[in-house]
Design a protein around this motif. Structure first.
Motif, PDB file in Angstrom:
ATOM      1  N   GLY A 122       0.832  -1.203   0.000  1.00  0.00           N
ATOM      2  CA  GLY A 122       0.000   0.000   0.000  1.00  0.00           C
ATOM      3  C   GLY A 122       0.863   1.248   0.000  1.00  0.00           C
ATOM      4  O   GLY A 122       0.613   2.203  -0.731  1.00  0.00           O
ATOM      5  N   ALA A 123       1.917   1.221   0.831  1.00  0.00           N
ATOM      6  CA  ALA A 123       2.816   2.368   0.887  1.00  0.00           C
ATOM      7  C   ALA A 123       3.512   2.576  -0.444  1.00  0.00           C
ATOM      8  O   ALA A 123       3.693   3.704  -0.910  1.00  0.00           O
ATOM      9  CB  ALA A 123       3.839   2.183   2.006  1.00  0.00           C
ATOM     10  N   ALA A 124       3.909   1.471  -1.077  1.00  0.00           N
ATOM     11  CA  ALA A 124       4.545   1.578  -2.393  1.00  0.00           C
ATOM     12  C   ALA A 124       3.575   2.190  -3.389  1.00  0.00           C
ATOM     13  O   ALA A 124       3.961   3.030  -4.211  1.00  0.00           O
ATOM     14  CB  ALA A 124       5.011   0.209  -2.872  1.00  0.00           C
ATOM     15  N   ALA A 125       2.301   1.773  -3.309  1.00  0.00           N
ATOM     16  CA  ALA A 125       1.289   2.322  -4.216  1.00  0.00           C
ATOM     17  C   ALA A 125       1.151   3.827  -4.012  1.00  0.00           C
ATOM     18  O   ALA A 125       1.028   4.586  -4.975  1.00  0.00           O
ATOM     19  CB  ALA A 125      -0.055   1.625  -3.998  1.00  0.00           C
ATOM     20  N   VAL A 126       1.185   4.264  -2.761  1.00  0.00           N
ATOM     21  CA  VAL A 126       1.087   5.698  -2.490  1.00  0.00           C
ATOM     22  C   VAL A 126       2.243   6.442  -3.143  1.00  0.00           C
ATOM     23  O   VAL A 126       2.061   7.488  -3.766  1.00  0.00           O
ATOM     24  CB  VAL A 126       1.083   5.972  -0.967  1.00  0.00           C
ATOM     25  N   ILE A 128       4.036   5.519  -5.713  1.00  0.00           N
ATOM     26  CA  ILE A 128       3.862   5.516  -7.167  1.00  0.00           C
ATOM     27  C   ILE A 128       2.790   6.537  -7.550  1.00  0.00           C
ATOM     28  O   ILE A 128       2.941   7.294  -8.515  1.00  0.00           O
ATOM     29  CB  ILE A 128       3.453   4.119  -7.689  1.00  0.00           C
ATOM     30  N   ALA A 129       1.697   6.572  -6.754  1.00  0.00           N
ATOM     31  CA  ALA A 129       0.604   7.506  -7.049  1.00  0.00           C
ATOM     32  C   ALA A 129       1.106   8.944  -7.037  1.00  0.00           C
ATOM     33  O   ALA A 129       0.687   9.770  -7.845  1.00  0.00           O
ATOM     34  CB  ALA A 129      -0.529   7.326  -6.043  1.00  0.00           C
TER      35      ALA A 129
END
Lengths: 184, 187
Positions: A122-126, A128-129
């Protein structure tokens, strides 16, 4: 000799970095600067290229630094160095894991690690976002690019949930990105 | 049968070569690709396995991409499986960077590349979120799990705490709580 130094340095980097994505970046930077291998502006360029080429960032960086300093063989030494600790350790852990995965201790740890992974991804997705939607920093000024990114993201998410192959999704994303770039 | 084993190894190599060639923007982007190729297409591992593999890949040193590839390769075909998968996943990077990207020093500034990447990044985000969703369905449920996920997320996303520390703490919490639960059941 540069080849040995490349191998050992990247072996060290590989052996002491945890986590994915750009976790290796600070360590690579520290080592590269300490060894006086690459100037700072050039290093920033290395990062940009490593982000823009296929493959894991860590591998790209190792190969790039290795090539700059020692040609093809230098690239081999650096890449081998960064991969070897993973390879050896995972083989050992995998063997161990198969044997002990039903033990209470392993199961107990896993009950904590599995949810942790969700959080970490989830943190990685943030992160990337952030680069997708706010490449220039978070603000309320939205550019057309923002809407394009949002559109691509939304459509690709639907396709992904419908089990369209990731490679197809990436190709479509690239094509739409190019189209949007030239049209807007 | 020797033929079967060899063809499996070749398949591991080609599959991970494909995966390596389409992983953009860091190791996490590899997870959706591993899911599609290793779980759905080739049925080498299950969705449950993926979560465990990622957990171990996070908890061991080295790039998560390499750790995952090596682990999947090992699970599928032992040492040589690990070798073929790892070699395959590294090769595209190696070839492209050492032979091509260096010649184009401003490769990433080429307009068409820039535009393509604007799109690719958005696509990768969608893929990572989808992977996240699939894995979320496989995590143990319950209030403690949610709290661990939330805690890991907050510290990883908004602080500078080393990932290793987060992992150790979460594993410890999991271990302790499972012992407590077991004792409670015994009483």
């Amino acid at each position: 000799m540069i080849y040995l130094k490349l191998f050992l340095t990247f072996f060290k980097i590989g052996a002491f970095t945890f986590g994915g994505g750009y976790a290796m970046l600070p360590l690579i930077q520290a080592e590269v600067i300490a060894n006086n291998w690459v100037a700072h502006e050039e290093f920033v360029n290395f990062i940009a290229v490593s982000e823009s080429t296929p493959g894991p960032f860590a591998i790209n960086m190792a190969t790039y630094v290795g090539t700059e300093l020692g040609g093809l063989f230098g690239a081999m030494c650096a890449t081998l160095g960064v991969v070897l600790p993973s390879f050896i350790i995972i083989l050992a852990v995998a063997k161990f894991y198969e044997k002990f995965k039903n033990s209470k201790i392993v199961k107990g740890c896993m009950s904590g690690l599995k949810p942790a992974v969700i959080g970490l991804i989830g943190a990685a997705a943030v992160s990337i976002a952030k680069t997708v939607f706010f490449p220039e920093g978070i603000s309320f000024d939205v550019t057309p690019q923002f809407y394009v990114s949002l559109a691509i993201f939304a459509v690709m998410l639907v396709l992904a949930l419908k089990k369209v192959h990731p490679i197809i999704i990436i190709c479509i994303s690239a094509a739409v990105g190019i189209l949007a770039g030239y049209l807007l | 049968m020797k033929n079967n084993k060899t063809s499996k190894l070749i398949r591991l190599f080609t599959t991970f070569f494909k995966i390596g060639a389409f992983t953009f923007g860091g190791g996490y982007a590899m997870i959706p690709l591993i899911q599609t190729e290793a779980v759905e297409k080739n049925k080498w591992i299950s969705d449950d396995d993926i979560l465990e593999i990622i957990a171990i890949a996070e908890s061991t040193p080295g790039p998560i991409a390499i750790n995952s590839a090596t682990f999947v390769g090992y699970k599928t075909a032992g040492f040589w499986g690990a070798f073929c998968a790892t070699f395959g996943v590294v090769l595209p990077s190696f070839v492209i960077i050492s032979l091509i990207a260096r010649l184009l020093n401003e490769f990433q500034d080429i307009t068409i590349v820039k535009y393509a990447f604007n799109g690719i990044r958005a696509g990768v985000l969608a893929l990572v979120i989808k992977a996240l969703w699939t894995m979320y369905k496989k995590t143990p449920k319950g209030i403690l799990s949610y709290m661990i996920s939330l805690g890991a997320f907050i510290f990883a996303a908004f602080s500078n705490i080393n990932v290793l520390l987060i992992i150790i703490v979460c594993a410890a919490v999991g271990l302790v709580s499972s012992y407590i639960a077991e004792r409670r059941n015994k009483v």
